[in-house]
Design a protein around this motif. Structure first.
Motif, short mmCIF file in Angstrom:
data_model
loop_
_atom_site.label_atom_id
_atom_site.label_comp_id
_atom_site.label_asym_id
_atom_site.label_seq_id
_atom_site.Cartn_x
_atom_site.Cartn_y
_atom_site.Cartn_z
N GLU A 68 -16.03 0.46 -11.18
CA GLU A 68 -16.34 0.91 -12.54
C GLU A 68 -15.21 1.80 -13.10
O GLU A 68 -14.71 1.59 -14.19
CB GLU A 68 -17.64 1.69 -12.48
N ARG A 69 -14.80 2.77 -12.26
CA ARG A 69 -13.75 3.70 -12.74
C ARG A 69 -12.43 2.99 -12.94
O ARG A 69 -11.73 3.22 -13.90
CB ARG A 69 -13.53 4.82 -11.69
N GLU B 207 -12.41 1.24 -16.20
CA GLU B 207 -12.25 2.14 -17.34
C GLU B 207 -10.82 2.66 -17.43
O GLU B 207 -10.22 2.75 -18.50
CB GLU B 207 -13.21 3.33 -17.19
N ILE B 208 -10.27 3.05 -16.27
CA ILE B 208 -8.91 3.62 -16.26
C ILE B 208 -7.90 2.58 -16.71
O ILE B 208 -6.96 2.88 -17.45
CB ILE B 208 -8.59 4.16 -14.85
N THR C 170 -8.73 9.38 -8.19
CA THR C 170 -10.00 9.00 -7.54
C THR C 170 -9.71 8.55 -6.11
O THR C 170 -8.77 7.80 -5.87
CB THR C 170 -10.65 7.83 -8.31
#
Lengths: 904, 282
Positions: free
Chosen positions: A494-495, A498-499, A552
């Motif tokens: 998910e991250r 988005e990134i 992350t």
């Protein structure tokens, strides 16, 4: 002469004389003060100017930089302030001047011949002289300023005289002409003209006099009309009233009453204007009350007391009517009374009280919190459940607004217009605010009701605290790794998505890094899963500390971690955290009192350089990791498209190897082992071969290493034992059993799995005696042997299986290993044998190994013997056995019995 | 009345000007002057402040040498460095890294060095937890100009420790030490780099307490060097004067104003650039 003039001209002349004298005096003193100020300013300006030039000169001489001073002089050239300036340094040289041609020439100041305006100033730093400043100041500008001031003064005086004359005349006219008009009006009134009025504008005293005269005349006329209307205005409205109305005088006699008052008390006559109040009670009201004398006397006394206080009281009549009397005292001692029939209102109120009591009971028994509020959001009731929910009392809630109780994520949602729009039974989520400042999540359902034509809203509130807590726990569990607390694969994906979207918009560089612990499986197997887990927790923490807050770190499973490094400026930036991570692992991990050193490999790919989508980016990072591992581990690699093909080749080979096991591309050949003295074949070494359908024979050192890297070594080991069993059965059918069969065991097979069980099953199935089986181990296997491996080796020995040390001499050749492990045979590596006839050093080493092994009670096998010279030397050194092309190349299983029979 | 006076003044000025011909230049007479000895002081303070502090010492040197001394400085390190390397100063006070360049370009002789070694102090708010350059990673470190001695010391150490990459220490250069301190006080920098003799200025910031947190490795301190063209007798005389500077009132006051205890003999090897970098970890 003035007596003959009118009032207007007298005022004008007097004002003109006074103002002229005043203005002349002001002009005189102002001009004098102005000139004095000019002189003082000029002198002060001189001093500042010299100080400024001195400071500029000091800095210029100190820094030998005259640019700023020269620029200042050039800027002020047009000024009339000074006419000349030179700055002379310590050597007497002019270094700055108003006249640029003089710079560089030499001067010495002659202070005895200074003229007016000339200044010679020493420039020094502390007591140390740096140079000299000479300048000539001029006051021409000051004199010009004086002349200008006189000229302006004269002009102001002339203009002032004209203005004063005009204003004096206008003022005289202003005062006198309205007085004349007022005098004319007074004359007309005196002649009897009552309609005459003075028309004088303005707000001053003359205008006020005029207006006062007019007002007096108007009031006299109005008072007469008012008296006539007063009576009509009083009686007519009282007849139109729904209530009874009566006025009593100071003696409590009825003065005025309307017809409704008279109807309330039935037989009161319209003409009974002199009726006393006590007579009204005794004659007209008492019959309507069911009271005996005593009770009536008490009632009467209470009623009269109420009347004296001027309050409100009620009469309940026998016929069921209820009359409310509201009386108040007037200034003249009389009483005004309003008499209202409230029979219906009393009945309605009783019904309402009953209904409210019933509603309160219902609301109190409901477990759901309910509040009611109006269109402004003002709360007017709340049930006990609502009091419990907000931890307050209903009184505290009433009067507050819904906006005070609620906070929404979207601020507008909790505003009244939005709340009222959604008042159709829809539920919304909001945050409840308690009076103590604490907050809690709640669900809110609002319904609209209409009461007496007004909008009325009922809100049902439900506490979501427990539900939210449960959701948060579930969400955290779904998105985080329970062991390390790091984001898991779901959250990572998910991250990353988005990134990458953000990076695409902003043109950012993003790196994705795959990290894998080197040989974690071995650590896990040897120390146990609990220690393995503790290691992963510590590793996760170190990774988190090695990257920035905005990066992350996620755990994908096992010992695989993955990182997102965002906001990079250049590809090289990705290597900084990679180095930090590898450096952080140099510090040993402290696990339950043990210190453990681990290494990791890291593969990095970059967005958008290496890939523009998530899957490709991850695949490339994985490839870079693969490459880092193949480069010897404990390192990191950035993805390189050029390496892609090498890695892909390795991946293809790995895939082919997996298929080869199933497709029978793997096979065994056997290398005979010969006794040196007798030339008798004493055993065979089983060797694995891979015949690739396209590549042909793949060298063992290539695919064995690959199998170890990709975790297939156990599978190959199993294959080797199974195939050997099959071959042994084939030989047994031909009545042949080899004296000894040697098979190679990988270090990984020793460390992992149930090797002892496998060998035991092999012996059972093949019907081979334990002493006929020899397991060949490398030095590396012994060197890396942990406790579990050591136990396995000793268990194999106890089983009766003999152990041989393969490739001896190429590694550490540790004597302690020879002593520590139950090895029966040492195999000298072929590299020593190959050069033995030509290199005395190799021969010496081979001889030393043979002597050493014999000294420890072990037998020695020489590998790779290809010539008789080599064999002769080995014979001379006392070597026990040999193997190599001199006897035979490795042969297929079917040829083994024939070879032995031929040799016999 | 004032106007009459002004008119009279104007007439007098006109007459004097006519009498003097071309203005003040006409009042000067030409006379040969012995060329002064140029004494350059590196711009570690504002030019006027350098003049105020070093003026008395320059006067004392002039009296000692019997020759005028022209005290000079520059408003920036780059100009001073250029003048120094061009040999424009006979005598110069400089920091070690300037001397390394000057000695390579000109034949400068060391007269003496300040007894106190030079170290870069890292100053931050009293409440800040800052004990090492690593603690400043991701933050701004304010520094004096690039060619200042403490700046070079701090930059060498940061480079050696690989702390100048992205996400590491962010360095910002300021024109003066005061602006470095102000950058910390107003929050635009987490810390600043200062020489030891400036630390007593920190007390001036009463509303924001600052203190030195740590310092770099020290190198031999500020030095005085003279150009060999002055000749051996003058060089000897100057060296003697420098080493005994604390015994004369002007010299004593100058040294005390910086908290220095005096000049001591120095050798060129102490200021060899390789030696200096070795001291700061290079």
């Amino acid at each position: 002469m003035l007596r003959g003039l009118s009032l207007r001209w007298r005022i004008a002349l007097a004002l003109f004389a006074l103002q002229l004298a005043l203005c002349a005096a002001i002009l005189f003193f102002t001009l004098r003060q102005h000139l004095a100020s000019q002189v003082e300013l000029w002198e002060r300006s001189d001093r500042y100017f010299v100080t400024l030039l001195s400071d500029l000169g000091r800095v210029a001489l100190l820094t030998t930089d005259y640019t700023e001073l020269q620029a200042f002089v050039a800027e002020t050239t047009s000024s009339r302030k000074f006419t000349d300036m030179v700055l002379v340094d310590l050597a007497g040289r002019i270094v700055a001047s108003k006249n640029l041609n003089r710079i560089g020439s030499t001067f010495e100041p002659d202070t005895s011949k200074l003229a007016k305006g000339q200044r010679i100033v020493d420039i020094s730093a502390g007591s140390h002289k740096l140079g000299t400043l000479a300048l000539t100041l001029s006051d021409d500008a000051l004199h010009a300023s004086f002349r200008d001031a006189y000229r302006r003064g004269a002009m102001i005086a002339a203009g002032g005289i004209i203005l004063i004359a005009l204003s004096a005349y206008w003022f005289g006219h202003l005062l006198s002409h309205r007085l004349e008009r007022l005098a004319e009006t007074a004359d007309r009134i005196s002649l009897g003209d009552n309609e005459a009025r003075a028309t004088i504008e303005g707000q001053d005293e003359i205008a006020r006099v005029g207006r006062a005269v007019n007002t007096m005349l108007d009031r006299l006329t109005d008072n007469l009309s008012a008296l006539r209307l007063a009576h009509d205005r009083l009686t007519l409205p009282t007849e139109a009233m729904n209530e009874g109305f009566a006025i009593w005088d100071a003696n409590d006699r009825l003065v005025l009453s309307n017809s409704r008052f008279r109807r309330f008390f039935r037989d009161v006559s319209p003409a009974a204007t002199a009726l006393r109040f006590t007579e009204l009670l005794d004659r007209h009201i008492r019959p309507l009350l069911a009271l005996d004398d005593e009770a009536y006397a008490a009632w009467r006394e209470a009623r009269l007391a109420c009347r004296r206080k001027g309050g409100v009281c009620q009469f309940h009549f026998l016929d069921g009517r209820c009359i409310e009397i509201s009386e108040s005292r007037m200034e003249d001692g009389g009483t005004v009374g309003i008499y209202t029939d409230i029979t219906d209102a009393v009945a309605r109120k009783a019904a309402l009280n009953h209904s409210e009591a019933r509603l309160r009971t219902i609301m109190g028994s409901v477990t759901e919190a309910i509040v009611t509020f109006d269109e402004r959001g003002l709360i007017d009731s709340a049930n006990p459940a609502a009091e419990r929910l907000f931890q307050t009392t209903g009184l505290m809630l009433c009067g507050r607004t819904m906006a005070e109780l609620l906070t929404c994520d979207d601020e507008e949602t909790c505003q009244m217009p939005r709340l009222l729009t959604g008042a159709n039974g829809q539920s919304i989520e909001a945050t409840g605010n308690r009076p103590d400042g604490s907050r809690f999540p709640l669900e809110l359902t609002i319904n609209r009701a209409s009461l007496e034509g007004k909008g009325y809203y009922i809100a049902a509130l439900r506490d979501l605290t427990r539900q939210k807590e449960a959701q948060a726990v579930i969400l955290h569990q779904a998105t985080h790794d329970p062991l390390t607390g790091l984001p898991n694969r779901t959250l990572f994906n998910e991250r990353l998505g988005e990134i990458l979207k953000h990076a695409q918009r902003c043109g950012e560089l993003v790196a994705v890094g795959f990290l894998d612990l080197d040989r974690f499986k071995a650590i896990n197997d040897s120390l146990g899963h609990a220690m393995g887990d503790a290691l992963l927790v510590q590793l996760g923490e170190r990774l988190r500390q090695s990257v920035r807050d905005e990066d992350t770190v996620a755990r994908m499973g096992g010992d695989e971690f993955i990182m997102i490094l965002r906001g990079l400026r250049k590809p090289h930036d990705a290597t900084i955290p990679a180095r930090k991570i590898l450096a952080s692992l140099q510090t040993p991990m402290s696990l339950d009192g043990h210190e453990l050193r681990v290494t990791a490999s890291l593969g990095i790919s970059l967005y958008p350089i290496d890939a523009e989508n998530r899957d490709t980016l991850l695949r490339h990072a994985d490839m870079a990791l693969y490459w880092a591992k193949s480069q010897g581990r404990n390192t990191f690699r950035l993805y390189d498209a050029a390496l892609h093909s090498d890695t892909a080749e390795r991946v293809r080979l790995e895939s082919d190897l997996r298929r080869a096991v199933d497709d029978a591309e793997l096979g065994l050949v056997y290398q005979p082992q010969v006794e040196v003295g007798s030339g008798r074949v004493v055993g065979f070494e089983a060797l694995m071969r891979w015949t690739h359908p396209e590549r042909g024979q793949v060298p063992p050192d290539q695919f064995i290493g690959l199998a170890e890297d990709c975790g297939m070594i156990g599978q190959l080991g199993t294959f080797l034992l199974d195939r050997t069993t099959t071959d042994l059965r084939g030989w047994q059918h031909r009545d042949f059993v080899p004296d000894r069969l040697a098979i190679n065991i990988s270090p990984l097979q020793i460390r992992r799995g149930d090797l002892v069980g496998q060998i035991r099953r092999f012996l059972d199935t093949s019907r081979l005696q334990p002493e006929q089986l020899e397991l060949e181990l490398t030095e590396t296997a012994l060197l890396e042997a942990d406790r579990r491996s050591q136990r396995t080796i000793h268990a194999l020995h106890r089983l009766g299986v003999s152990l041989a040390l393969d490739d001896f001499g190429t590694g550490f050749s540790s004597l302690s290993n020879l002593q520590r492990f139950p090895v029966q045979r040492v195999k000298i590596d072929r590299s020593f044998i190959r050069n033995m006839p030509n290199r005395s050093r190799d021969a010496t080493l081979a001889k030393a190994i043979i002597g050493l092994a014999h000294g420890l009670g072990m037998r020695v096998v020489a590998e790779g013997v290809e010539s008789t010279e080599q064999l002769d030397m080995l014979h001379e050194f006392g070597c026990d056995e040999w193997q190599g092309f001199l006897k035979s190349r490795p042969i297929p299983a079917t040829a083994v019995p024939d070879l032995c029979l031929t040799a016999a | 009345m004032r106007s009459a006076t002004a008119r009279r003044d104007a007439l007098r000025l006109l007459a004097a000007s006519l009498a003097m011909g071309a203005g003040p230049a006409a009042a000067f007479t030409l006379e040969p002057v012995e060329p002064p000895l140029t004494f350059g002081v590196f711009p570690f303070l504002p030019a006027l402040e350098i003049g105020r502090r070093f003026g008395p010492v320059s006067t004392a040197l002039a009296e000692m040498l019997g020759r005028p001394v022209a005290l000079q400085t520059k408003t920036d390190f780059e100009s001073f460095h250029r003048f120094l390397c061009d040999g424009r100063y006979d005598l110069a006070l400089m920091h070690p890294f300037l001397y390394a360049d000057a000695a390579a370009a000109q034949d400068f002789r060391l007269l003496g060095r300040i007894r106190e070694d030079l170290a870069a102090f890292i100053v931050a708010g009293k409440a800040d937890n800052c004990r090492d350059f690593k603690d400043l990673c991701g933050k701004v470190l304010a520094m004096p100009p690039r060619l200042a001695g403490v700046t070079q010391l701090a930059m060498h150490e940061l480079e050696e420790r690989r702390l100048l990459g992205p996400g590491d220490v962010r360095v910002e250069f300021h024109r003066t030490k005061s602006s470095c301190i102000h950058a910390v006080v107003n929050g635009s920098a987490a810390a600043c780099v200062l020489p030891g003799f400036v630390l007593n200025q920190l007390k001036a910031f009463t509303s924001f307490e600052l203190e030195p947190k740590f310092h770099t490795q020290a190198v031999p301190g500020i030095l005085l060097a003279a150009h060999a063209r002055l000749g051996e007798p003058t060089l000897k005389c100057l060296q003697e004067a420098v080493l005994t500077l604390d015994r004369i009132p002007a010299g004593h006051n100058l040294l005390a104003s910086f908290g220095w205890t005096g000049f001591v003999p120095a050798t060129p090897t102490q200021y060899d650039i390789a030696h200096l970098r070795g001291l700061v970890g290079g």
